[in-house]
Motif scaffolding. Structure first.
Motif, PDB file in Angstrom:
ATOM      1  N   ASP A   5      43.049  45.430  75.570  1.00 50.58           N
ATOM      2  CA  ASP A   5      43.491  46.802  75.749  1.00 50.58           C
ATOM      3  C   ASP A   5      43.065  47.228  77.151  1.00 50.58           C
ATOM      4  O   ASP A   5      41.919  47.580  77.385  1.00 50.58           O
ATOM      5  CB  ASP A   5      42.844  47.690  74.685  1.00 50.58           C
ATOM      6  CG  ASP A   5      43.091  49.155  74.999  1.00 50.58           C
ATOM      7  OD1 ASP A   5      44.003  49.439  75.807  1.00 50.58           O
ATOM      8  OD2 ASP A   5      42.364  49.990  74.440  1.00 50.58           O
ATOM      9  N   THR A  10      36.409  49.845  77.797  1.00 53.68           N
ATOM     10  CA  THR A  10      35.837  49.019  76.725  1.00 53.68           C
ATOM     11  C   THR A  10      36.741  47.819  76.436  1.00 53.68           C
ATOM     12  O   THR A  10      36.265  46.737  76.110  1.00 53.68           O
ATOM     13  CB  THR A  10      35.578  49.834  75.445  1.00 53.68           C
ATOM     14  OG1 THR A  10      36.793  50.524  75.103  1.00 53.68           O
ATOM     15  CG2 THR A  10      34.476  50.848  75.636  1.00 53.68           C
ATOM     16  N   GLU A  14      35.599  43.946  76.849  1.00 57.05           N
ATOM     17  CA  GLU A  14      35.772  42.913  75.808  1.00 57.05           C
ATOM     18  C   GLU A  14      36.309  41.615  76.398  1.00 57.05           C
ATOM     19  O   GLU A  14      35.873  40.523  76.063  1.00 57.05           O
ATOM     20  CB  GLU A  14      36.762  43.395  74.735  1.00 57.05           C
ATOM     21  CG  GLU A  14      36.273  44.533  73.901  1.00 57.05           C
ATOM     22  CD  GLU A  14      35.967  44.119  72.470  1.00 57.05           C
ATOM     23  OE1 GLU A  14      36.714  43.310  71.899  1.00 57.05           O
ATOM     24  OE2 GLU A  14      34.952  44.609  71.939  1.00 57.05           O
TER      25      GLU A  14
ATOM     26  N   SER B   8      42.630  52.386  71.047  1.00 61.93           N
ATOM     27  CA  SER B   8      42.016  51.102  70.714  1.00 61.93           C
ATOM     28  C   SER B   8      40.934  51.318  69.666  1.00 61.93           C
ATOM     29  O   SER B   8      40.298  52.367  69.613  1.00 61.93           O
ATOM     30  CB  SER B   8      41.393  50.491  71.964  1.00 61.93           C
ATOM     31  OG  SER B   8      40.261  51.247  72.359  1.00 61.93           O
ATOM     32  N   TRP B   9      40.713  50.297  68.869  1.00 60.82           N
ATOM     33  CA  TRP B   9      39.666  50.421  67.853  1.00 60.82           C
ATOM     34  C   TRP B   9      38.301  50.526  68.505  1.00 60.82           C
ATOM     35  O   TRP B   9      37.397  51.150  67.961  1.00 60.82           O
ATOM     36  CB  TRP B   9      39.738  49.264  66.854  1.00 60.82           C
ATOM     37  CG  TRP B   9      39.340  47.918  67.396  1.00 60.82           C
ATOM     38  CD1 TRP B   9      40.160  46.981  67.948  1.00 60.82           C
ATOM     39  CD2 TRP B   9      38.018  47.362  67.427  1.00 60.82           C
ATOM     40  NE1 TRP B   9      39.450  45.881  68.329  1.00 60.82           N
ATOM     41  CE2 TRP B   9      38.130  46.082  68.027  1.00 60.82           C
ATOM     42  CE3 TRP B   9      36.762  47.810  67.026  1.00 60.82           C
ATOM     43  CZ2 TRP B   9      37.034  45.251  68.224  1.00 60.82           C
ATOM     44  CZ3 TRP B   9      35.669  46.985  67.222  1.00 60.82           C
ATOM     45  CH2 TRP B   9      35.805  45.724  67.810  1.00 60.82           C
ATOM     46  N   THR B  10      38.146  49.931  69.711  1.00 65.11           N
ATOM     47  CA  THR B  10      36.845  50.041  70.375  1.00 65.11           C
ATOM     48  C   THR B  10      36.598  51.486  70.834  1.00 65.11           C
ATOM     49  O   THR B  10      35.468  51.951  70.830  1.00 65.11           O
ATOM     50  CB  THR B  10      36.732  49.075  71.565  1.00 65.11           C
ATOM     51  OG1 THR B  10      37.866  49.264  72.418  1.00 65.11           O
ATOM     52  CG2 THR B  10      36.696  47.627  71.119  1.00 65.11           C
ATOM     53  N   ARG B  13      35.582  53.242  67.743  1.00 66.00           N
ATOM     54  CA  ARG B  13      34.211  52.867  67.401  1.00 66.00           C
ATOM     55  C   ARG B  13      33.200  53.632  68.250  1.00 66.00           C
ATOM     56  O   ARG B  13      32.173  54.099  67.747  1.00 66.00           O
ATOM     57  CB  ARG B  13      34.013  51.357  67.592  1.00 66.00           C
ATOM     58  CG  ARG B  13      32.623  50.888  67.178  1.00 66.00           C
ATOM     59  CD  ARG B  13      32.395  49.438  67.539  1.00 66.00           C
ATOM     60  NE  ARG B  13      32.664  49.212  68.957  1.00 66.00           N
ATOM     61  CZ  ARG B  13      32.682  48.023  69.530  1.00 66.00           C
ATOM     62  NH1 ARG B  13      32.469  46.940  68.812  1.00 66.00           N
ATOM     63  NH2 ARG B  13      32.919  47.898  70.825  1.00 66.00           N
ATOM     64  N   GLU B  14      33.485  53.765  69.539  1.00 66.24           N
ATOM     65  CA  GLU B  14      32.581  54.510  70.439  1.00 66.24           C
ATOM     66  C   GLU B  14      32.346  55.933  69.931  1.00 66.24           C
ATOM     67  O   GLU B  14      31.233  56.440  69.952  1.00 66.24           O
ATOM     68  CB  GLU B  14      33.184  54.613  71.842  1.00 66.24           C
ATOM     69  CG  GLU B  14      33.262  53.309  72.571  1.00 66.24           C
ATOM     70  CD  GLU B  14      32.268  53.220  73.721  1.00 66.24           C
ATOM     71  OE1 GLU B  14      32.059  54.232  74.411  1.00 66.24           O
ATOM     72  OE2 GLU B  14      31.687  52.134  73.892  1.00 66.24           O
TER      73      GLU B  14
END
Lengths: 233, 233
Positions: A5, A10, A14, B8-10, B13-14
């Protein structure tokens, strides 16, 4: 790359992490310039910069003003360290847990904690001596000071049903802690309490936990002979 | 919320992490349903699910089939643990480092490593005894086995200039390691080597490192009296 992404730092981080872990970039190797990475990912240079800064803070890459960025040779690995509830630790060994409160009283801040429990210098702190058992054999001997400025509710607790260890984990969440581990020879008192010979080598852990800038508790745990602490990186 | 990257899933999550750390969601508290979070973030439910799964794997939230998701009461904290280069550790104390190789030979895999160094059962392993000094006083006594299947280059090294510890950190990067810490009473040999009285309580660390499924080395370090290992959570 398909799953990266690149809209977020972030996401970029990754992908950089993946390349370090998969050794696309080997330990010690120079990694591409920020501008080149930004071009590759089709994102702003500031986004790459933010991701690299984060990796540098974790010690995974080393950034030098003129020399660019390298993969760290000996990156710190992170191990999971929790403040165990001793009851759960003993039960996980398939043994029966109980604890015995040997002493509970109020004391002035002991000299070794001056400068730590500064907030309560005028006040007393709660002092507790607890013996933890596994299947009726001594497991760990605990000496603890609780800062009553931070945890005033502790005054009302006897800690006979729930140990201070278990009660604090549930009722006084910490934000950080300092730990130290050492070996000591059992003195007469410790040997008597832990049912071993004076002089036996024992594993000891000392811990201070804080919530923000306020100290919660200082604890010293001395484990019965043969204790082994395990960790993974 | 302005800074959350909900693509984004990140990113999700943050934001969930922030709420847990800032205690918007307190330890033990139930957190909103996946569907409600997806609506709030304007993202797919699978994105929220991916973020929650990650938090559950790290032990920060507890997910139960019917009871929903709660913030963990006693989340594991992560401490940074590195495999130190002992030379650097000693120099960081402001002391002069040197090491002395006490023994270097080839041995069959010792019984305690059967099942670990399985790959080289037919083969010999390299056995090294090293004494690390700080300002000419013994600092740590090291016994080490090196798996020559994994690190064949070690055959060519004498480990007299660079210790095996330092050489391996630079030349045989590990992907994971198992550590254990304990206390032991100095026996005659250890007491002589570390210049202390037999029976003195000493801090010991054992470590096996791996690259993928291949073991690299097994090391036991016994530190001189008074050693204290520190960590932070």
């Amino acid at each position: 790359m398909a799953l990266t992404d690149t809209n977020s730092w972030t996401g970029i981080r990754e992908e950089l992490l993946r390349r370090i872990h998969d050794r696309v970039w080997e330990p010690g190797a120079q990694i591409p310039h920020e501008a080149d990475l930004a071009e590759e990912f089709g994102c702003a240079r500031t986004t790459v910069n933010r991701a690299l800064r984060d990796l540098a803070e974790s010690g995974l890459v080393i950034r030098k003003r003129r020399a660019g960025t390298r993969v760290a040779l000996n990156p710190p690995q992170r191990a999971t360290l929790t403040i165990p509830i001793i009851r759960e630790e003993v039960e996980a060994l398939g043994k029966t847990y109980r604890h015995s409160l040997l002493e509970r009283d109020y004391q002035p801040v002991p000299p070794m904690l001056h400068g730590v429990f500064y907030a309560s210098l005028g006040d007393d702190v709660l002092y507790l001596k607890t013996l933890h058992f596994a299947d009726d054999r001594p497991y760990a001997f605990e000496e603890r000071y609780i800062n009553l400025d931070t945890v005033p509710e502790a005054r009302q607790r006897k800690f006979e049903v729930s140990s201070a260890n278990e009660w604090l984990v549930h009722n006084a969440p910490y934000s950080r802690g300092d730990l130290s581990f050492s070996a000591l020879n059992a003195n007469e008192e410790t040997a008597r309490i832990l049912d071993c010979t004076p002089g036996t080598a024992l594993f000891a852990m000392e811990r201070i936990t804080w919530t923000g800038d306020a100290p919660i508790t200082n604890v010293k745990l001395i484990f019965a002979p043969g204790y082994r602490m395990r960790s993974h990186i």
